[in-house]
Design a protein around this motif. Structure first.
Motif, short mmCIF file in Angstrom:
data_model
loop_
_atom_site.label_atom_id
_atom_site.label_comp_id
_atom_site.label_asym_id
_atom_site.label_seq_id
_atom_site.Cartn_x
_atom_site.Cartn_y
_atom_site.Cartn_z
N THR A 44 0.84 -1.19 0.00
CA THR A 44 0.00 0.00 0.00
C THR A 44 0.88 1.24 0.00
O THR A 44 1.87 1.32 0.72
N ALA A 48 -1.56 6.73 0.24
CA ALA A 48 -2.90 6.17 0.08
C ALA A 48 -3.98 7.03 0.72
O ALA A 48 -5.10 7.11 0.21
N LEU A 84 -0.67 6.89 -8.16
CA LEU A 84 -1.20 5.69 -7.52
C LEU A 84 -2.22 5.01 -8.43
O LEU A 84 -2.78 5.63 -9.34
N ARG A 91 -7.03 -1.38 -2.82
CA ARG A 91 -5.95 -0.71 -2.10
C ARG A 91 -5.25 0.24 -3.05
O ARG A 91 -5.12 -0.03 -4.24
N TRP A 92 -4.77 1.35 -2.50
CA TRP A 92 -3.97 2.27 -3.29
C TRP A 92 -2.52 1.80 -3.29
O TRP A 92 -1.89 1.70 -2.23
#
Length: 304
Positions: A44, A48, A84, A91-92
């Motif tokens: 991640t 994020a 991203l 999830r980022w």
């Protein structure tokens, strides 16, 4: 005389697209093929939870990317700490090609237009005078005022526009992923990047119905995302699977809705299959999409 249109097994195509949609809506990690395993386990990103400028990537294979990777990769395809990608498990993670590896799971994904598009936006942002290093550093949520971009891949190869209608799995997955992207750290949706229509050139009825279905799609996205002025940048076809490419292209040019921009890919170089854009073409298309977005933003009334 025109050559006969290629007619894929539409039933099998629809089934494959539906399976990809199930992965988008509720992705079970064990079902992903090995080609996407590295993306599933990507860490991640520390960014994020930062607010992001988001872009929904939708359509079929030329948006997902079929450009052949080169070694070394061109700079616009290299990771950037403030770029991203929303993975299939929502999830980022740091964006790196192929962006759709865990989304468009039934084909081998390659290079598409989204990474060059995003790199151009980062270079055009005020923070570009002090570029970030090539690896992510710094605490999550650091408020340094620098632009963070979030790409939301949703494109699936071989899909026709009816598969993107409200109520169909592809449409519902795209809306759900976009909402999750906004909720995951905040931010706003800057635009939809739409590249689709090659599969609608096979049957004349599909080609003739394209314009109305595209306008309906734009209206539904704006309503369901609560963004009545949402920018949609559609790519004019450079190729088609059938004989009716000109009809679909005419429909794309005739879309009569505000904040819908056409970026025409016709004339960009194609791969050997004469259907998918080459790596060079994807690089150029990413630049063209970014230029269209930046020009739109510079001309927009700040009071709106």
């Amino acid at each position: 005389m025109k050559p006969p249109a290629r007619r894929p097994l539409l039933g099998a195509l629809a089934a494959a697209a539906a399976f990809s949609c199930l992965l988008l809506l509720a992705p079970p990690p064990l079902l992903f093929p090995s080609s996407s395993s590295s993306t599933n386990h990507a860490p991640t990103s520390p960014y994020a939870h930062r607010p992001k400028l988001l872009f929904l990537l939708a359509g079929q294979s030329n948006m997902a990317g079929r450009g052949a990777p080169t070694s070394p990769l061109p700079p616009p395809y290299l990771p950037h700490p403030r770029l991203l990608r929303l993975a299939a498990d929502r999830r980022w993670v740091a964006a790196s090609p192929p962006l759709h590896a865990d989304i468009d799971t039934h084909k081998t994904c390659g290079l598409g237009p989204a990474m060059p598009f995003a790199h151009r936006l980062l270079l055009s942002s005020p923070s570009s005078a002090n570029p970030a290093p090539s690896s992510v550093s710094g605490p999550a949520g650091e408020e340094d005022g620098r632009l963070v971009l979030g790409l939301v891949p949703c494109a699936v190869g071989g899909t026709r526009i009816w598969m993107w209608a409200r109520g169909e799995p592809l449409y519902e997955a795209a809306v759900a992923r976009t909402r999750a992207a906004v909720a995951g750290g905040g931010g706003e949706l800057g635009a939809v990047l739409w590249f689709q229509g090659e599969s609608d050139t096979i049957e004349v009825d599909d080609a003739r119905a394209y314009g109305g279905k595209m306008e309906r799609l734009v209206a539904d996205l704006r309503e369901d995302l609560g963004l009545p002025n949402l920018l949609v940048i559609q790519v004019g076809l450079a190729s088609g699977e059938g004989n009716y490419t000109d009809i679909v292209r005419d429909a794309q040019k005739s879309i009569n809705l505000p904040n819908v921009i056409l970026v025409d890919a016709m004339g960009l170089p194609l791969s050997d299959d004469q259907l998918h854009l080459s790596t060079e073409a994807q690089l150029r298309l990413g630049e063209m999409l970014a230029q269209a977005y930046l020009e739109f933003e510079s001309s927009r009334d700040p009071r709106l």
